[in-house]
Structure formats: C-alpha cells, structure tokens
Scaffold this motif. Structure first.
Motif, short mmCIF file in Angstrom:
data_model
loop_
_atom_site.label_atom_id
_atom_site.label_comp_id
_atom_site.label_asym_id
_atom_site.label_seq_id
_atom_site.Cartn_x
_atom_site.Cartn_y
_atom_site.Cartn_z
N UNK A 130 0.89 -0.98 -0.23
CA UNK A 130 0.01 -0.06 -0.03
C UNK A 130 0.73 1.38 -0.04
N UNK A 131 1.78 1.42 -1.16
CA UNK A 131 2.34 2.73 -1.27
C UNK A 131 1.56 4.02 -1.43
N UNK A 132 2.14 4.90 -0.91
CA UNK A 132 1.18 6.34 -1.10
C UNK A 132 1.95 7.26 -1.37
N UNK A 133 1.87 8.02 -2.43
CA UNK A 133 2.69 9.19 -2.79
C UNK A 133 2.00 10.66 -2.58
N UNK A 134 1.29 10.53 -1.65
CA UNK A 134 0.53 11.73 -1.10
C UNK A 134 1.45 12.94 -0.69
N UNK A 135 1.25 13.99 -1.27
CA UNK A 135 2.29 15.16 -0.86
C UNK A 135 1.22 16.11 0.14
N UNK A 139 0.33 14.05 3.51
CA UNK A 139 1.32 13.28 3.34
C UNK A 139 1.38 12.26 4.83
N UNK A 140 1.19 12.88 5.96
CA UNK A 140 1.09 12.14 7.22
C UNK A 140 -0.07 11.13 7.32
N UNK A 141 -1.30 11.37 6.57
CA UNK A 141 -2.38 10.70 6.75
C UNK A 141 -2.14 8.95 6.67
N UNK A 142 -3.02 8.25 7.41
CA UNK A 142 -3.05 6.93 6.82
C UNK A 142 -4.06 6.49 5.92
N UNK A 143 -3.93 5.54 5.42
CA UNK A 143 -4.88 5.17 4.33
C UNK A 143 -6.43 5.04 4.56
N UNK A 144 -6.65 5.04 5.91
CA UNK A 144 -8.19 5.16 6.16
C UNK A 144 -8.51 6.49 6.33
N UNK A 145 -7.76 7.46 7.10
CA UNK A 145 -7.90 8.77 6.96
C UNK A 145 -7.94 9.40 5.73
N UNK A 146 -6.94 8.93 4.77
CA UNK A 146 -7.02 9.39 3.53
C UNK A 146 -7.96 9.33 2.56
#
Length: 213
Positions: A130-135, A139-146
């Motif tokens: 589960x890579x995430x390239x959020x900027x 960027x610090x959010x978990x996948x559920x929060x995202x």
C-alpha cells in the motif's frame, strides 16, 4: 367601507408578493455564499497539490512507478495529473462564469472519484503493498484517514456540481414574470397609497355616499 374593501386587498396582495420575493432573494444569497465556500475549499485543495507535483516531476514520476499500476500509466499520469488538477482549480476559481465553475466541479469530482477508488482498493487489501505518494499536508495521513479525506472532498465536488448546474427555463421565466409583475405593480402601489391616505385624511370628501347639505 366599500372603498376600503376595494383598496386594501390588492395592497395586501402586493405586500405578500414582495415578501415572497425577498425570501427568494435571501435564498439566492445563501446559495451564492455556499458556492463561494465550496469553490474556495476546492481551490485551496487543488492548487497546493498540483504545485507540489509540478515542483518535483521526477520525484512524482518515481512515486507513481512504485504504485500498483502499469509503468506506461505512470509515464502519462506524472504530467497529466498535475495539469488536470491545476485546470480544475483554474475553472473553479473562474470569476463570474457559472459554466466554467460547473466544468471545474465536474473535473474535480472525476479526479476525487479516481483517487477515492484507488485508496479504497488499498484499504480493502487488493494490493500487495500500500504505497502512497501523497504530498503536501496529507502526506502524514493513514490510508483510512486518506479515504475519508477523499470522500469529503468528493462530496464537496458533487455539491458544487449541484449548485453550479445550469438554470432551467422555468427559473428564467419565473424571474421574468416576477420582474414584470413588480414593474407593473410599482405604479399601482403609489396610487393605492395615495388613495388610502386621501381617504383617511378627507373621509367626507372621498365618501362613497355623501350627505346632502
């Protein structure tokens, strides 16, 4: 008494219509305020996100290569996504153009739907990693929060689409009818007012049946 019955009902009708018109104007101002809030929120979202990706295209490209998507998708999306996000911000921020705002809301909704589905598949465990390239800030959010973050902004985009939709012909005809009605009644209100004031000030002179001297 007969004169009062003839004068007061039309005057009360005009006042009731004016009250309805004021409520309609107040509702329209509230809608404009909500549209402004939605537009401002989405612009604040898309401008930093697009700027962050455009500032470091190579880094964003490398992040996309680590995502569970084909490499040729990454070669296209690393420049297409920030341009679409920037275009959405420009269209939403376009002043005094409801059609452009509506197009920007649609583009924002499509982008947020794609991002939301991508995160949802990760939350459901459809990816090996589960890579995430959020900027930026997220960027610090978990996948559920995202996921919840994306859902909120997706709903805001849908709300913006609803508020900026094209006005139907019925609304245009209603507004024309209201304007025409008040334009015709404006002169009538003055006449009614003068007649009532004269009737109250000189009751004998304007009596319906005068007494004989």
């Amino acid at each position: 008494m007969l004169l009062q019955k003839q004068v007061y009902p039309p005057l009360l009708t005009v006042l009731c219509d004016m009250n309805k018109h004021r409520k309609h104007i107040a509702k329209r101002h509230i809608t404009k305020g909500l549209i402004f809030i939605v537009r401002l929120t989405l612009v604040v979202l898309w401008v930093p996100v697009a700027a962050d990706k455009l500032w470091d295209l190579k880094g964003f490209h490398s992040v996309l290569l680590r995502q569970p998507i084909p490499d040729w998708w990454a070669d296209i999306l690393f420049w297409l996504l920030p341009l679409l996000e920037l275009l959405a911000a420009v269209l939403i921020a376009w002043r005094n153009n409801r059609q452009r705002n509506h197009q920007g809301m649609w583009l924002s909704g499509v982008l947020m739907l794609g991002f939301t589905l991508f995160i949802l598949f990760g939350v459901l465990g459809w990816y090996e990693k589960r890579p995430c390239g959020c900027g930026s800030v997220i960027s610090g959010l978990s996948w559920e929060d995202h996921l919840w973050f994306n859902v909120v902004f997706f709903l805001l985009s849908i709300l913006g689409i609803w508020f900026t939709r094209a006005r139907t012909g019925r609304r245009h005809s209603y507004r024309k009818a209201v304007r025409l009605f008040f334009a015709k009644r404006a002169v009538g209100i003055r006449r009614f007012y003068r007649l009532v004031m004269l009737r109250l000030r000189f009751p004998r002179k304007f009596a319906l049946f005068r007494r004989r001297a």
